[in-house]
Design an enzyme around this catalytic site. Structure first.
Site, short mmCIF file in Angstrom:
data_model
loop_
_atom_site.label_atom_id
_atom_site.label_comp_id
_atom_site.label_asym_id
_atom_site.label_seq_id
_atom_site.Cartn_x
_atom_site.Cartn_y
_atom_site.Cartn_z
N TYR A 25 0.71 -0.85 -0.12
CA TYR A 25 0.11 0.44 0.18
C TYR A 25 0.83 1.52 -0.08
CZ TYR A 25 -4.02 2.37 1.16
OH TYR A 25 -5.47 2.99 0.78
N GLY A 26 1.88 1.19 -0.32
CA GLY A 26 2.62 2.17 -1.44
C GLY A 26 2.33 2.64 -2.07
N SER A 27 3.43 4.05 -2.83
CA SER A 27 2.90 4.81 -4.00
C SER A 27 2.24 4.31 -5.17
CB SER A 27 4.32 5.29 -4.70
OG SER A 27 4.61 5.49 -5.79
N HIS A 108 5.40 -3.06 -12.99
CA HIS A 108 7.12 -3.44 -14.36
C HIS A 108 7.38 -5.06 -13.97
CE1 HIS A 108 10.88 -1.90 -14.85
NE2 HIS A 108 11.87 -2.07 -13.55
N GLU A 194 15.91 4.92 -17.22
CA GLU A 194 16.41 5.30 -15.66
C GLU A 194 18.27 5.19 -15.29
OE1 GLU A 194 14.04 3.39 -13.48
OE2 GLU A 194 14.73 1.36 -12.82
N GLU A 230 17.76 24.97 -13.10
CA GLU A 230 16.69 25.71 -14.36
C GLU A 230 16.39 23.99 -15.43
OE1 GLU A 230 18.41 28.68 -16.28
OE2 GLU A 230 19.03 30.53 -15.24
N SER A 251 16.74 31.78 -26.32
CA SER A 251 17.71 32.87 -27.01
C SER A 251 18.60 31.88 -28.03
CB SER A 251 18.86 33.55 -26.41
OG SER A 251 19.74 32.54 -25.42
#
Ligand code: NDP
Ligand code: MG
Length: 340
Positions: A25-27, A108, A194, A230, A251
């Site tokens: 019950y994680g992510s 996964h 990754e 940035e 730019s």
């Protein structure tokens, strides 16, 4: 263009008739469990006695049992544990409770592809891998859905594909679009991405740029802004409109520097190293190294983590971010309890 599967390609009724065990019950686990339930599925959560997640899952209204108990009850078992724990949990608590016709799912391909889990032939094995972290899978359920990949490794029942697509729909992913893959392709491309680009490549690039400026006598604070802060501004532009839109927005000087200096940096030597990293993923040597590291207690992993957290860029960044409350600064919890 590969076929994209949407809501109309996925049968929600098939998945609503199944008893679904969400293991962990994680992510991912909390998002899958709640999305499946909101889609009308019968869901229970499987954890170990003493798990920190147990109360949270109960507070969210789920029946929580041990992994063995929910695996015996369920006919669809979704393993949403850190990949390095799949093997022992499968062997000890899931395998003894499998029966012909049950479907084993992951988010996964690592544990199945690298044979940490070797399922018996009479069960189905499939994957639905959302292309986003769990909190996004949950939040976007009510909006656009998070895109996902699906794959079928074993189809003993003849229903594995329909169930995997139904599961993807119940997660909200067929609203956004789902692509077909294989366990091998998903696992190898994910590890390569990754390591070479997203995590390993990018963090090393940021760190090397920062160190180069600081070693040449520039202020660490300026080096932090240029090389780390940035990156978000640039990545947001790339995310919205590709490399061309990013170059259109910066730019002309920055764009010219991009063309002449980027390829000097990512040269033939770097490309050869990328191919070597990919080879070690494909031949299983990376997976073996990670499994060995975990099985021997993870001391190298902990050492590398501690060293990385003490780097100057992290100290400088901590100070600077505390002055920029609008960016919602985060700190790593002081005492990580697991190896993951
Ligand atoms: P997390 O680390 O967030 O969740 C781990 C959960 O598993 C926790 O609830 C933990 O409980 C529980 N757990 C740990 N050990 C056991 C055990 N032995 N028995 C039962 N429960 C246990 O994992 P993620 O959600 O990040 O990853 C889960 C899977 O999803 C992995 O296969 C990962 O590759 C995949 N995935 C992850 C994505 C992501 O963005 N995070 C994206 C796509 C796929 P406790 O609270 O006690 O530690
Ligand atoms: Mg990934």
């Amino acid at each position: 263009m590969a076929k994209v599967y949407y809501d109309e390609d996925a049968d929600i009724d098939a998945i609503r008739r199944r008893r679904i065990a969400v293991i962990g019950y994680g992510s991912q686990g909390h998002a899958h469990a709640q999305n499946l339930r909101d889609s009308g599925c019968d869901v229970r959560v499987g954890l170990y006695e003493g798990s920190g997640s147990w109360k949270r899952a109960e507070a969210d209204g789920f029946v929580v049992q041990t992994v063995a108990e929910v695996s015996a009850w369920a006919d669809l078992i979704s393993i949403l544990l850190p990949d390095q724990f799949h093997k022992s949990v499968y062997e000890d608590s899931i395998k003894p409770n499998l029966a012909p016709g049950k479907l084993l799912m992951t988010a996964h391909g690592f544990s199945i592809h690298f044979r940490q889990i070797v399922p018996t032939e009479e069960i189905d094995v499939a994957m639905v891998a959302p292309k986003g972290p769990g909190h996004m899978v949950r939040r976007l359920y009510f909006e656009a859905g998070v895109p996902a990949l699906f794959a079928v490794q074993q189809d003993a029942s003849g229903h594995a594909e329909a169930l995997a697509l139904g599961y993807a729909r119940a997660l909200g992913s067929t609203k956004a679009g789902v692509l077909r893959t294989t366990f091998r392709e998903e696992t190898e491309s994910d590890l390569f991405g990754e390591q070479a680009v997203l995590c390993g490549g990018l963090s090393s690039l940021i760190k090397a740029g920062f160190e180069t400026l600081v070693a040449a006598g520039y202020q660490p604070e300026l080096a932090y802004f240029e090389c780390l802060h940035e990156t978000k501004l640039i990545v947001d532009l790339i995310y919205q409109g590709g490399l061309s839109y990013m170059r259109y927005s910066i730019s002309d000087t920055a764009e010219y520097g991009d063309y002449v200096s980027g390829p000097r940096l990512i040269d033939d030597h770097v490309r050869a190293t990328m191919r070597q990293i990919l080879t070690e993923i494909q031949d299983g040597s990376f997976a073996q190294r990670w499994v060995d590291e975990c099985e021997s207690g993870g001391s190298n992993f902990q050492r590398m983590r501690a060293e990385a957290r003490n780097h100057q860029i992290e100290q400088v960044g901590h100070e600077l971010r505390s002055m920029m409350s609008w960016l919602n600064p985060k700190d790593v919890p002081a005492d990580p309890t697991s190896v993951a």
